[in-house]
Design an enzyme around this catalytic site. Sequence first.
Site, PDB file in Angstrom:
ATOM      1  N   GLU A 120     -24.051  22.604  -4.764  1.00 49.43           N
ATOM      2  CA  GLU A 120     -23.694  23.071  -6.111  1.00 49.43           C
ATOM      3  C   GLU A 120     -24.869  23.796  -6.758  1.00 49.43           C
ATOM      4  O   GLU A 120     -24.709  24.861  -7.356  1.00 49.43           O
ATOM      5  CB  GLU A 120     -23.267  21.884  -6.989  1.00 49.43           C
ATOM      6  CG  GLU A 120     -22.938  22.337  -8.405  1.00 49.43           C
ATOM      7  CD  GLU A 120     -22.443  21.208  -9.320  1.00 49.43           C
ATOM      8  OE1 GLU A 120     -22.589  20.026  -8.954  1.00 49.43           O
ATOM      9  OE2 GLU A 120     -21.912  21.524 -10.391  1.00 49.43           O
ATOM     10  N   SER A 163     -14.693  20.815 -14.659  1.00 44.03           N
ATOM     11  CA  SER A 163     -14.461  22.259 -14.774  1.00 44.03           C
ATOM     12  C   SER A 163     -13.165  22.628 -14.077  1.00 44.03           C
ATOM     13  O   SER A 163     -12.954  22.262 -12.912  1.00 44.03           O
ATOM     14  CB  SER A 163     -15.614  23.043 -14.134  1.00 44.03           C
ATOM     15  OG  SER A 163     -16.802  22.817 -14.839  1.00 44.03           O
ATOM     16  N   GLU A 193     -34.110  18.725 -17.021  1.00 43.83           N
ATOM     17  CA  GLU A 193     -35.026  17.570 -16.937  1.00 43.83           C
ATOM     18  C   GLU A 193     -34.788  16.810 -15.629  1.00 43.83           C
ATOM     19  O   GLU A 193     -35.742  16.377 -14.963  1.00 43.83           O
ATOM     20  CB  GLU A 193     -34.818  16.631 -18.134  1.00 43.83           C
ATOM     21  CG  GLU A 193     -35.285  17.169 -19.470  1.00 43.83           C
ATOM     22  CD  GLU A 193     -34.336  18.204 -20.064  1.00 43.83           C
ATOM     23  OE1 GLU A 193     -33.169  18.279 -19.615  1.00 43.83           O
ATOM     24  OE2 GLU A 193     -34.754  18.944 -20.958  1.00 43.83           O
ATOM     25  N   GLN A 234     -14.356  19.138  -9.410  1.00 42.38           N
ATOM     26  CA  GLN A 234     -15.364  18.111  -9.122  1.00 42.38           C
ATOM     27  C   GLN A 234     -15.257  16.954 -10.112  1.00 42.38           C
ATOM     28  O   GLN A 234     -15.433  17.169 -11.314  1.00 42.38           O
ATOM     29  CB  GLN A 234     -16.757  18.748  -9.242  1.00 42.38           C
ATOM     30  CG  GLN A 234     -17.911  17.794  -9.049  1.00 42.38           C
ATOM     31  CD  GLN A 234     -19.242  18.494  -9.324  1.00 42.38           C
ATOM     32  OE1 GLN A 234     -19.298  19.406 -10.142  1.00 42.38           O
ATOM     33  NE2 GLN A 234     -20.277  18.068  -8.657  1.00 42.38           N
ATOM     34  N   GLY A 235     -15.005  15.759  -9.619  1.00 40.99           N
ATOM     35  CA  GLY A 235     -14.904  14.589 -10.491  1.00 40.99           C
ATOM     36  C   GLY A 235     -16.122  13.693 -10.334  1.00 40.99           C
ATOM     37  O   GLY A 235     -16.054  12.638  -9.691  1.00 40.99           O
ATOM     38  N   TYR A 236     -17.245  14.129 -10.895  1.00 41.23           N
ATOM     39  CA  TYR A 236     -18.473  13.329 -10.847  1.00 41.23           C
ATOM     40  C   TYR A 236     -18.709  12.638 -12.199  1.00 41.23           C
ATOM     41  O   TYR A 236     -18.733  11.425 -12.297  1.00 41.23           O
ATOM     42  CB  TYR A 236     -19.669  14.236 -10.533  1.00 41.23           C
ATOM     43  CG  TYR A 236     -19.996  14.421  -9.062  1.00 41.23           C
ATOM     44  CD1 TYR A 236     -19.013  14.476  -8.091  1.00 41.23           C
ATOM     45  CD2 TYR A 236     -21.319  14.566  -8.646  1.00 41.23           C
ATOM     46  CE1 TYR A 236     -19.324  14.670  -6.759  1.00 41.23           C
ATOM     47  CE2 TYR A 236     -21.647  14.754  -7.311  1.00 41.23           C
ATOM     48  CZ  TYR A 236     -20.648  14.812  -6.370  1.00 41.23           C
ATOM     49  OH  TYR A 236     -20.978  14.993  -5.057  1.00 41.23           O
ATOM     50  N   SER A 237     -18.906  13.469 -13.263  1.00 39.96           N
ATOM     51  CA  SER A 237     -19.351  12.918 -14.558  1.00 39.96           C
ATOM     52  C   SER A 237     -18.290  12.033 -15.186  1.00 39.96           C
ATOM     53  O   SER A 237     -17.087  12.266 -15.045  1.00 39.96           O
ATOM     54  CB  SER A 237     -19.660  14.056 -15.527  1.00 39.96           C
ATOM     55  OG  SER A 237     -20.569  14.950 -14.952  1.00 39.96           O
TER      56      SER A 237
HETATM   57  C1  LIG Z   1     -20.561  24.059 -18.213  1.00 40.60           C
HETATM   58  C2  LIG Z   1     -20.522  22.684 -17.619  1.00 40.60           C
HETATM   59  C3  LIG Z   1     -19.695  22.425 -16.538  1.00 40.60           C
HETATM   60  C4  LIG Z   1     -19.630  21.142 -15.986  1.00 40.60           C
HETATM   61  N1  LIG Z   1     -18.767  20.903 -14.935  1.00 40.60           N
HETATM   62  C5  LIG Z   1     -18.660  19.663 -14.437  1.00 40.60           C
HETATM   63  C6  LIG Z   1     -17.705  19.389 -13.395  1.00 40.60           C
HETATM   64  O1  LIG Z   1     -16.954  20.265 -12.954  1.00 40.60           O
HETATM   65  N2  LIG Z   1     -17.617  18.123 -12.921  1.00 40.60           N
HETATM   66  C7  LIG Z   1     -18.439  17.123 -13.370  1.00 40.60           C
HETATM   67  O2  LIG Z   1     -18.320  16.019 -12.857  1.00 40.60           O
HETATM   68  N3  LIG Z   1     -19.346  17.346 -14.356  1.00 40.60           N
HETATM   69  C8  LIG Z   1     -19.470  18.582 -14.905  1.00 40.60           C
HETATM   70  N4  LIG Z   1     -20.375  18.828 -15.924  1.00 40.60           N
HETATM   71  C9  LIG Z   1     -21.140  17.707 -16.474  1.00 40.60           C
HETATM   72  C10 LIG Z   1     -22.622  17.751 -16.156  1.00 40.60           C
HETATM   73  O3  LIG Z   1     -22.857  17.454 -14.818  1.00 40.60           O
HETATM   74  C11 LIG Z   1     -23.314  16.731 -17.114  1.00 40.60           C
HETATM   75  O4  LIG Z   1     -23.116  17.200 -18.437  1.00 40.60           O
HETATM   76  C12 LIG Z   1     -24.786  16.622 -16.816  1.00 40.60           C
HETATM   77  O5  LIG Z   1     -25.019  15.992 -15.592  1.00 40.60           O
HETATM   78  C13 LIG Z   1     -25.547  15.847 -17.941  1.00 40.60           C
HETATM   79  O6  LIG Z   1     -24.923  14.645 -18.207  1.00 40.60           O
HETATM   80  P1  LIG Z   1     -24.579  14.235 -19.724  1.00 40.60           P
HETATM   81  O7  LIG Z   1     -23.830  15.361 -20.341  1.00 40.60           O
HETATM   82  O8  LIG Z   1     -23.925  12.910 -19.695  1.00 40.60           O
HETATM   83  O9  LIG Z   1     -25.976  14.159 -20.487  1.00 40.60           O
HETATM   84  P2  LIG Z   1     -26.982  12.909 -20.482  1.00 40.60           P
HETATM   85  O10 LIG Z   1     -27.145  12.417 -19.090  1.00 40.60           O
HETATM   86  O11 LIG Z   1     -26.546  11.957 -21.524  1.00 40.60           O
HETATM   87  O12 LIG Z   1     -28.343  13.605 -20.917  1.00 40.60           O
HETATM   88  C14 LIG Z   1     -28.690  13.826 -22.299  1.00 40.60           C
HETATM   89  C15 LIG Z   1     -30.105  14.366 -22.340  1.00 40.60           C
HETATM   90  O13 LIG Z   1     -31.033  13.388 -21.835  1.00 40.60           O
HETATM   91  C16 LIG Z   1     -31.831  13.941 -20.792  1.00 40.60           C
HETATM   92  N5  LIG Z   1     -32.095  12.955 -19.771  1.00 40.60           N
HETATM   93  C17 LIG Z   1     -31.209  12.052 -19.257  1.00 40.60           C
HETATM   94  N6  LIG Z   1     -31.799  11.305 -18.288  1.00 40.60           N
HETATM   95  C18 LIG Z   1     -33.085  11.747 -18.171  1.00 40.60           C
HETATM   96  C19 LIG Z   1     -34.181  11.377 -17.349  1.00 40.60           C
HETATM   97  N7  LIG Z   1     -34.080  10.397 -16.432  1.00 40.60           N
HETATM   98  N8  LIG Z   1     -35.351  12.050 -17.503  1.00 40.60           N
HETATM   99  C20 LIG Z   1     -35.470  13.061 -18.419  1.00 40.60           C
HETATM  100  N9  LIG Z   1     -34.447  13.433 -19.256  1.00 40.60           N
HETATM  101  C21 LIG Z   1     -33.279  12.802 -19.121  1.00 40.60           C
HETATM  102  C22 LIG Z   1     -30.986  15.074 -20.225  1.00 40.60           C
HETATM  103  O14 LIG Z   1     -31.788  16.046 -19.586  1.00 40.60           O
HETATM  104  C23 LIG Z   1     -30.303  15.628 -21.477  1.00 40.60           C
HETATM  105  O15 LIG Z   1     -31.146  16.518 -22.145  1.00 40.60           O
HETATM  106  C24 LIG Z   1     -20.446  20.094 -16.500  1.00 40.60           C
HETATM  107  C25 LIG Z   1     -21.302  20.370 -17.591  1.00 40.60           C
HETATM  108  C26 LIG Z   1     -21.332  21.630 -18.159  1.00 40.60           C
HETATM  109  C27 LIG Z   1     -22.240  21.892 -19.328  1.00 40.60           C
END
Ligand SMILES: Cc1cc2nc3c(=O)[nH]c(=O)nc-3n(C[C@H](O)[C@H](O)[C@H](O)COP(=O)(O)OP(=O)(O)OC[C@H]3O[C@@H](n4cnc5c(N)ncnc54)[C@H](O)[C@@H]3O)c2cc1C
Length: 393
Positions: free
Chosen positions: A247, A165, A378, A130-133
Amino acid sequence: MADLETFRDEVHRWLDANAPASMRTPLRSADEACWGGRKAKYPEDTRRWLAIMAERGWTAPTWPREYGGGGLTKDQAKVLAQEMAKLRLRPPLMGFGLEMIGPLLLQVGNEAQKRDHIPKIVRGEIRWCQGYSEPGAGSDLAGLQTRAVRDGDHFVVNGQKVWTSYGDKADWMFLLVRTNTEKKHAGITFLLMDMETPGVSVRPIKLISGASPFCETFLSDVRVPVANVVGEVDAGWNIAKMLLRFERNMIADAFKERDDRSRLLRLARRYVGPEQGRLADPVLRDRLTQVELDQLALDLTLSRSRDRLKAGQPPGPEASIFKLYGTELNQRRRELTGSIAGPQALGWEGAGFTDEELGLTRDWLRSRGNTIEGGTSEVQLNIIAKQVLGLPD
Ligand SMILES: Cc1cc2nc3c(=O)[nH]c(=O)nc-3n(C[C@H](O)[C@H](O)[C@H](O)COP(=O)(O)OP(=O)(O)OC[C@H]3O[C@@H](n4cnc5c(N)ncnc54)[C@H](O)[C@@H]3O)c2cc1C
């Protein structure tokens, strides 16, 4: 009903006669599971189990037969799952193909995409990631910057994905790209991309648990056919959200405890011990009972929701409730396991710990990511507030 019982007998007999003995033991770790794909080398029994189940379409029991699925009704699929559980059979195949992109394509893919991709998913030939983040787009996913510019019948894609992942193990990626810089949500397109396309490179990221299950993915002038757009150009946001619901359902479903339930009790007996037939420590007894009851409630609710999905409806925003509750419950379970096993659940390596104890440490550390992956807790609370409860912004 009689038909269903005949079906049950047939299924039971077939499974019992054909499942290799080594597939009748619980998976000890995700590494032992079969994720399919072009790159992996699986033990002979694992490959045979996948092949014979896929031939019947039973890796994807309810998917249509015309695309290689089992074509079972939801009641028949339930019977199959029950009979597999009775024989303690491992799932023949797992992964993002079966749980995420496959169901999505069945809902919104065009005919060519279904014919091309669904049979390969059923047979475990292609592993998906999955290429989202992106480095600047996690919770604010629609802020993504990976750019796709049209050039004839291709898009030329440039950018970076992160936390992909199994990016190093996958054959294809489904990804979100920016096709319009003027509009945020209405400028996103959902693409399917072969990871072997020139310009794609992946670099594993090491986690606190010591494993490297995910990667950074770099995209440099990657040419992706326009035919690989799912839905319409610039209209990928709703599709992206639909996939996230699949998902979130998958993540919650992974915490439907099966073998782990007896494991917790077994560990409690070993490390805490009984007193007059009950767990000696009343506080732990209370916590353990609460976790088990909460788990049971989640399992039953998930089963009801699964029935709905098998009836062909995509999951709604309530998938966020399951994701939130399931991942936080799993963390409570891992904390409780630590309290039960005490210092023995804090080992990293060495002769003082059994393999199972070392696994407890790694499982606990891995569970920290549960409330981040697939959208943080959150973010789930925000979705539940707005889309399930209808609360104002
Ligand atoms: C084990 C694992 C597997 C993953 N696999 C994939 C994958 O295969 N493909 C992929 O694309 N991504 C993947 N991810 C990424 C995952 O989707 C992101 O880490 C997640 O969406 C959070 O984004 P971020 O890390 O940029 O944190 P941020 O968005 O920077 O968030 C930081 C903090 O701020 C809080 N926050 C942010 N915005 C808000 C809001 N509007 N209201 C309240 N709180 C808020 C968050 O809850 C968090 O605590 C994976 C992550 C993990 C841990």
